[in-house]
Every structure is written in C-alpha cells, then in structure tokens.
Design a protein around this motif. Structure first.
Motif, PDB file in Angstrom:
ATOM      1  N   LYS A   1       0.854  -1.199   0.000  1.00 22.01           N
ATOM      2  CA  LYS A   1       0.000   0.000   0.000  1.00 22.01           C
ATOM      3  C   LYS A   1       0.891   1.251   0.000  1.00 22.01           C
ATOM      4  CE  LYS A   1      -3.715  -0.199   2.792  1.00 22.01           C
ATOM      5  NZ  LYS A   1      -4.618   0.104   3.943  1.00 22.01           N
ATOM      6  N   PRO A   2       0.645   2.208  -0.907  1.00 18.82           N
ATOM      7  CA  PRO A   2       1.415   3.455  -0.873  1.00 18.82           C
ATOM      8  C   PRO A   2       1.123   4.240   0.414  1.00 18.82           C
ATOM      9  CG  PRO A   2       0.181   3.249  -2.941  1.00 18.82           C
ATOM     10  CD  PRO A   2      -0.337   2.201  -2.017  1.00 18.82           C
ATOM     11  N   VAL A   3       2.144   4.934   0.911  1.00 22.96           N
ATOM     12  CA  VAL A   3       1.991   5.773   2.099  1.00 22.96           C
ATOM     13  C   VAL A   3       2.373   7.204   1.728  1.00 22.96           C
ATOM     14  CG1 VAL A   3       2.754   6.216   4.470  1.00 22.96           C
ATOM     15  CG2 VAL A   3       2.535   3.848   3.651  1.00 22.96           C
ATOM     16  N   LEU A   4       1.425   8.114   1.879  1.00 22.00           N
ATOM     17  CA  LEU A   4       1.654   9.517   1.569  1.00 22.00           C
ATOM     18  C   LEU A   4       1.865  10.283   2.868  1.00 22.00           C
ATOM     19  CD1 LEU A   4       1.560  11.794  -0.647  1.00 22.00           C
ATOM     20  CD2 LEU A   4      -0.842  12.071  -0.004  1.00 22.00           C
ATOM     21  N   VAL A   5       2.949  11.026   2.946  1.00 20.95           N
ATOM     22  CA  VAL A   5       3.245  11.821   4.136  1.00 20.95           C
ATOM     23  C   VAL A   5       2.785  13.259   3.913  1.00 20.95           C
ATOM     24  CG1 VAL A   5       5.050  12.670   5.693  1.00 20.95           C
ATOM     25  CG2 VAL A   5       5.216  10.352   4.717  1.00 20.95           C
ATOM     26  N   TYR A   6       1.803  13.691   4.701  1.00 20.66           N
ATOM     27  CA  TYR A   6       1.296  15.061   4.606  1.00 20.66           C
ATOM     28  C   TYR A   6       0.415  15.341   5.810  1.00 20.66           C
ATOM     29  CZ  TYR A   6       0.253  19.369   2.001  1.00 20.66           C
ATOM     30  OH  TYR A   6       0.191  20.662   1.594  1.00 20.66           O
ATOM     31  N   TRP A   7      -0.023  16.589   5.917  1.00 19.81           N
ATOM     32  CA  TRP A   7      -0.993  16.943   6.941  1.00 19.81           C
ATOM     33  C   TRP A   7      -2.395  16.500   6.506  1.00 19.81           C
ATOM     34  CZ3 TRP A   7       2.109  21.198   5.025  1.00 19.81           C
ATOM     35  CH2 TRP A   7       3.254  21.445   5.803  1.00 19.81           C
ATOM     36  N   GLY A   8      -3.307  16.412   7.440  1.00 23.99           N
ATOM     37  CA  GLY A   8      -4.669  15.981   7.128  1.00 23.99           C
ATOM     38  C   GLY A   8      -5.557  17.116   6.671  1.00 23.99           C
ATOM     39  N   VAL A   9      -5.089  17.883   5.675  1.00 26.42           N
ATOM     40  CA  VAL A   9      -5.843  19.035   5.186  1.00 26.42           C
ATOM     41  C   VAL A   9      -5.952  18.985   3.658  1.00 26.42           C
ATOM     42  CG1 VAL A   9      -5.190  20.585   7.079  1.00 26.42           C
ATOM     43  CG2 VAL A   9      -3.756  20.495   5.017  1.00 26.42           C
ATOM     44  N   HIS A  10      -6.968  19.675   3.132  1.00 28.31           N
ATOM     45  CA  HIS A  10      -7.074  19.834   1.680  1.00 28.31           C
ATOM     46  C   HIS A  10      -5.996  20.801   1.212  1.00 28.31           C
ATOM     47  CE1 HIS A  10     -10.681  17.557   0.932  1.00 28.31           C
ATOM     48  NE2 HIS A  10     -11.265  18.127   1.966  1.00 28.31           N
ATOM     49  N   GLY A  11      -5.252  20.391   0.184  1.00 30.17           N
ATOM     50  CA  GLY A  11      -4.176  21.245  -0.314  1.00 30.17           C
ATOM     51  C   GLY A  11      -3.402  20.552  -1.411  1.00 30.17           C
ATOM     52  N   ARG A  12      -2.104  20.768  -1.383  1.00 30.53           N
ATOM     53  CA  ARG A  12      -1.227  20.316  -2.469  1.00 30.53           C
ATOM     54  C   ARG A  12      -1.273  18.807  -2.688  1.00 30.53           C
ATOM     55  NH1 ARG A  12       2.433  23.213  -4.973  1.00 30.53           N
ATOM     56  NH2 ARG A  12       2.454  24.856  -3.412  1.00 30.53           N
ATOM     57  N   SER A  13      -1.479  18.045  -1.629  1.00 29.92           N
ATOM     58  CA  SER A  13      -1.451  16.585  -1.780  1.00 29.92           C
ATOM     59  C   SER A  13      -2.786  16.021  -2.271  1.00 29.92           C
ATOM     60  CB  SER A  13      -1.067  15.913  -0.454  1.00 29.92           C
ATOM     61  OG  SER A  13      -2.172  15.887   0.433  1.00 29.92           O
ATOM     62  N   ASP A  14      -3.792  16.880  -2.459  1.00 26.11           N
ATOM     63  CA  ASP A  14      -5.080  16.384  -2.956  1.00 26.11           C
ATOM     64  C   ASP A  14      -4.969  15.818  -4.372  1.00 26.11           C
ATOM     65  OD1 ASP A  14      -6.112  17.340  -0.581  1.00 26.11           O
ATOM     66  OD2 ASP A  14      -7.823  18.341  -1.511  1.00 26.11           O
ATOM     67  N   PHE A  15      -4.010  16.316  -5.148  1.00 22.37           N
ATOM     68  CA  PHE A  15      -3.876  15.863  -6.533  1.00 22.37           C
ATOM     69  C   PHE A  15      -3.522  14.374  -6.594  1.00 22.37           C
ATOM     70  CE2 PHE A  15      -3.347  20.431  -6.765  1.00 22.37           C
ATOM     71  CZ  PHE A  15      -4.097  20.767  -7.878  1.00 22.37           C
ATOM     72  N   CYS A  16      -2.462  13.985  -5.883  1.00 23.51           N
ATOM     73  CA  CYS A  16      -2.059  12.573  -5.937  1.00 23.51           C
ATOM     74  C   CYS A  16      -3.087  11.689  -5.227  1.00 23.51           C
ATOM     75  CB  CYS A  16      -0.653  12.367  -5.385  1.00 23.51           C
ATOM     76  SG  CYS A  16      -0.371  12.978  -3.729  1.00 23.51           S
ATOM     77  N   GLN A  17      -3.701  12.214  -4.148  1.00 23.12           N
ATOM     78  CA  GLN A  17      -4.725  11.428  -3.460  1.00 23.12           C
ATOM     79  C   GLN A  17      -5.950  11.209  -4.355  1.00 23.12           C
ATOM     80  OE1 GLN A  17      -5.368  12.135   0.886  1.00 23.12           O
ATOM     81  NE2 GLN A  17      -4.013  13.871   0.556  1.00 23.12           N
ATOM     82  N   ALA A  18      -6.323  12.213  -5.131  1.00 26.47           N
ATOM     83  CA  ALA A  18      -7.467  12.078  -6.042  1.00 26.47           C
ATOM     84  C   ALA A  18      -7.175  11.040  -7.125  1.00 26.47           C
ATOM     85  CB  ALA A  18      -7.812  13.426  -6.666  1.00 26.47           C
ATOM     86  N   MET A  19      -5.928  10.999  -7.611  1.00 24.76           N
ATOM     87  CA  MET A  19      -5.561   9.980  -8.612  1.00 24.76           C
ATOM     88  C   MET A  19      -5.781   8.580  -8.036  1.00 24.76           C
ATOM     89  SD  MET A  19      -4.584  11.822 -11.196  1.00 24.76           S
ATOM     90  CE  MET A  19      -4.071  13.543 -11.415  1.00 24.76           C
ATOM     91  N   MET A  20      -5.304   8.376  -6.801  1.00 23.29           N
ATOM     92  CA  MET A  20      -5.441   7.048  -6.192  1.00 23.29           C
ATOM     93  C   MET A  20      -6.911   6.731  -5.896  1.00 23.29           C
ATOM     94  SD  MET A  20      -1.976   6.575  -3.881  1.00 23.29           S
ATOM     95  CE  MET A  20      -1.999   8.121  -2.954  1.00 23.29           C
ATOM     96  N   ALA A  21      -7.662   7.714  -5.446  1.00 25.82           N
ATOM     97  CA  ALA A  21      -9.094   7.499  -5.179  1.00 25.82           C
ATOM     98  C   ALA A  21      -9.842   7.155  -6.463  1.00 25.82           C
ATOM     99  CB  ALA A  21      -9.702   8.733  -4.527  1.00 25.82           C
TER     100      ALA A  21
END
Length: 237
Positions: A25-45
C-alpha cells in the motif's frame, strides 16, 4: 487493489530494464488538510488504489526531513521507492491508477493540463497570505471574479476545440482528475466554483460531473481539515 502486475519500463542505450511496481500500500506523508497533496490522493481514489495518509509524520514535521528526498512534504513511500516533488507524485499516482496515457502525444497533452491545474492552484496563496481581513476578502473576491473565471474559460476553450467530452479525450484521465482536485480545493474553501463553471465552462462542468463518478471520487477525503478558506468565520480564513 493489487498493483503487482503493473510494469514500468525504461530503456537506456544498452539495456532494457523493467521495475515491478510494489504491491504494498502506498503511504503519503502530509498533513490531514485539503491542499497540495489532494492531486495525488485524487488519482489514487479515482483508480481505487488503497493508500495510507501518514499525518503523524506530517504533523511532527520537520522531524522526518531527512527521509524526504528534498526535505519537503508531501512525499510518497511505496515499497522500496521514496518519491518527492509534487508533480512526480501526481504522475506516479496517475500511472499506478491507470489514468496516465502511455502515448507520447497524449501524455504531453495530459501534462499540459496538469501544469495548468497547478497554475490554478497557485491562486490560493495570495489571499491566504494577505495582511488583514479586508485584504483577504479583496484577494478572495479576485479569485472568485477573476482568477478562476479566466482559467476555467481557457480550459473550456481547449476542451470545446478538441471536440471530445473530456480533457483526456473520449474518457477521463489524469488531466480530468487533476481538475477535479483543484476545483474541489476551491469549493472546500467556500468559493462558488459551480457558478464559475456554469458561467464560463458548461462543457467542463459536464466533464467534471462525469469524472466525479470515477472510483471513490464522489466521497473524496471526507475527513480532511481546511488550510484554505474564503469564509471570514472559518478558523482557516
């Protein structure tokens, strides 16, 4: 979701090598907020890729700075791979999610749109950094009335010109998912994105509506906090 079967191949002048994508399972390191990491998270979702968001390491930042390739977050850990730089993360997640074109021309068009989404995203920073309440209100008004309409109209122009239903062509790809992600960040920030879409980008609005049906996008990251908000009553304003 098993990714053991996905191959990434790269060639050099003398050898042809193929690296198996980790089935972990990939592990993404970030804060639990909407922001810059939403792009890669949306791809996986969108691709139904299960992943973990490591907010513990994010919240303790910069304690783990040495683990990140360039001392920044977000970064992604996937088996033996540790990947930094947002653009690389977004494309990697798009690839493992089956959303990134293999054709050189199509991939370049996709890249063009993904870069445009980052230009759109950059409009969040001036209001966030404005000096006082009045300056913030003025800056958010510029986002609502000028920044988003300008960029959404340009996307609409290109989409209509293509004669296709999606930025990705006949079906949504990483370009469409990147637009979902950036539009969602602004929507969560209490900007009326629906108004902008219906005013200047009806074709794009239809594409977005269909893109939202991919994978788990219709229930994307429901538990995230806000880093950006145009609402003066919100703590993130």
């Amino acid at each position: 979701h098993n990714m053991g079967g996905i191959l990434c191949s790269g060639s050099s002048p003398t050898t042809e090598t193929t690296t198996m994508v980790s089935s972990e399972k990939p592990v993404l390191v970030y804060w639990g907020v909407h922001g810059r990491s939403d792009f890669c998270q949306a791809m996986m979702a969108a691709g139904n890729i299960d992943y973990d968001l490591d907010t513990e390491t994010g919240n303790a930042w910069p304690a783990a700075k040495e683990e990140s390739p360039f001392g920044q977050i977000p970064y992604l850990k996937h088996g033996a791979l540790t990947l930094g730089q947002g653009g690389a993360l977004n494309r990697y997640c798009a690839r493992i999610a089956g959303l990134y074109p293999s054709d050189a021309v199509e991939a370049s068009i996709c890249d063009m749109y993904m870069e445009e989404m980052m230009d759109i995203f950059s409009g969040l920073f001036p209001p966030n950094g404005a000096a006082d309440k009045e300056a913030k209100i003025t800056a958010w008004k510029f986002v609502q009335d000028s920044h988003l309409p300008k960029h959404y109209a340009l996307l609409e122009k290109n989409l209509v010109k293509s004669g296709k239903p999606f930025l990705g062509g006949d079906k949504p790809n990483a370009a469409d998912v990147a637009f979902f992600a950036v539009n969602n960040v602004y929507s969560k920030a209490s900007i009326d994105t629906d108004k902008v879409l219906s005013d200047v980008a009806p074709t794009l609005q239809k594409a977005l509506s269909e893109t939202t049906k991919l994978g788990q996008l219709s229930n994307f990251a429901p538990d995230r906090g806000l880093y950006f908000s145009s609402d003066p009553e919100n703590a993130s304003f």
